[in-house]
Design a protein around this motif. Sequence first.
Motif, PDB file in Angstrom:
ATOM      1  N   MET A 132      15.437  10.830   9.234  1.00  0.00           N
ATOM      2  CA  MET A 132      14.472  10.167  10.116  1.00  0.00           C
ATOM      3  C   MET A 132      13.364   9.453   9.353  1.00  0.00           C
ATOM      4  O   MET A 132      12.831   8.460   9.829  1.00  0.00           O
ATOM      5  CB  MET A 132      13.902  11.153  11.147  1.00  0.00           C
ATOM      6  N   PHE A 136      13.997   5.143  10.737  1.00  0.00           N
ATOM      7  CA  PHE A 136      13.253   4.424  11.768  1.00  0.00           C
ATOM      8  C   PHE A 136      12.321   3.353  11.211  1.00  0.00           C
ATOM      9  O   PHE A 136      11.521   2.776  11.952  1.00  0.00           O
ATOM     10  CB  PHE A 136      12.512   5.413  12.669  1.00  0.00           C
ATOM     11  N   ARG A 143      17.085  -0.109  14.579  1.00  0.00           N
ATOM     12  CA  ARG A 143      16.610   1.186  14.089  1.00  0.00           C
ATOM     13  C   ARG A 143      15.095   1.263  13.995  1.00  0.00           C
ATOM     14  O   ARG A 143      14.484   2.259  14.369  1.00  0.00           O
ATOM     15  CB  ARG A 143      17.175   1.464  12.701  1.00  0.00           C
ATOM     16  N   SER A 144      14.474   0.240  13.444  1.00  0.00           N
ATOM     17  CA  SER A 144      13.063   0.317  13.071  1.00  0.00           C
ATOM     18  C   SER A 144      12.120   0.346  14.273  1.00  0.00           C
ATOM     19  O   SER A 144      12.300  -0.383  15.244  1.00  0.00           O
ATOM     20  CB  SER A 144      12.693  -0.867  12.179  1.00  0.00           C
ATOM     21  N   VAL A 145      11.089   1.215  14.145  1.00  0.00           N
ATOM     22  CA  VAL A 145      10.008   1.224  15.137  1.00  0.00           C
ATOM     23  C   VAL A 145       8.791   0.468  14.608  1.00  0.00           C
ATOM     24  O   VAL A 145       7.847   0.212  15.356  1.00  0.00           O
ATOM     25  CB  VAL A 145       9.591   2.675  15.508  1.00  0.00           C
ATOM     26  N   ILE A 165      16.025   1.827  20.873  1.00  0.00           N
ATOM     27  CA  ILE A 165      15.974   2.182  19.453  1.00  0.00           C
ATOM     28  C   ILE A 165      17.285   2.875  19.080  1.00  0.00           C
ATOM     29  O   ILE A 165      17.698   3.831  19.741  1.00  0.00           O
ATOM     30  CB  ILE A 165      14.782   3.122  19.140  1.00  0.00           C
ATOM     31  N   SER A 175      16.842  12.335  16.688  1.00  0.00           N
ATOM     32  CA  SER A 175      16.300  11.014  17.021  1.00  0.00           C
ATOM     33  C   SER A 175      15.461  11.069  18.293  1.00  0.00           C
ATOM     34  O   SER A 175      14.378  10.475  18.355  1.00  0.00           O
ATOM     35  CB  SER A 175      17.443  10.008  17.205  1.00  0.00           C
ATOM     36  N   LEU A 179      11.435  10.143  18.514  1.00  0.00           N
ATOM     37  CA  LEU A 179      10.938   9.105  19.422  1.00  0.00           C
ATOM     38  C   LEU A 179      10.027   9.682  20.505  1.00  0.00           C
ATOM     39  O   LEU A 179       9.056   9.039  20.914  1.00  0.00           O
ATOM     40  CB  LEU A 179      12.109   8.342  20.045  1.00  0.00           C
TER      41      LEU A 179
END
Length: 198
Positions: A132, A136, A143-145, A165, A175, A179
């Motif tokens: 993780m 992310f 994938r990326s936040v 996501i 995941s 999130l």
Amino acid sequence: MKKLASTLPNMILSLGIITIASGALLGWVYSITKEPIALQAAAQQQAAIAEVAPAFDNNPEADKWETEINGVPFTVYPAYDDGKLVGAAVKGSSMNGFAGEITVMCGFEADGTVKDYRVLQQAETPGLGTKMEPWFRDPAGARSVIGKNPASTSFFVTKDSGGEIDGITAATISSRAFLETMRNAYEAYRNYEKNKSN
């Protein structure tokens, strides 16, 4: 039988002495390591705040604000520059990881866009949920936040209805927990803003 009966008190005495000595030794080790461990944890936290929050000239630790989101404590470390709120680092956790609790320091710009994050604690499956930290922020796919705002992007895994996501391959539970922490941290940050404006 008589021999056993005569040695039994000696065995009990020996075990009692060993137990007391072991307890005293553990207490002594704890007392000498407690402060260095606490100092190291504080230094790691300050580093995480500096890494994920926008540039600031205040002391976020001194200005911290605590709240609860869905019964879970979150701490907002506001970032101010020249007296103006420029964002925050928010520390929070989820107990819904595959192996229990995960703790994340989430960084937000003033408008709530994710600047960065650091996973502070997790015990997820090696090679799966442990990904993780890099996953992310990976720009591949969805994938990326980083650079996304929970107000306009659904911070749920794409496997879930409406999620935007991409979850970690073969680690959907990890995941979801990550999130969830990001969503709740965002809510904590917004609550801080509302509290400060009142």
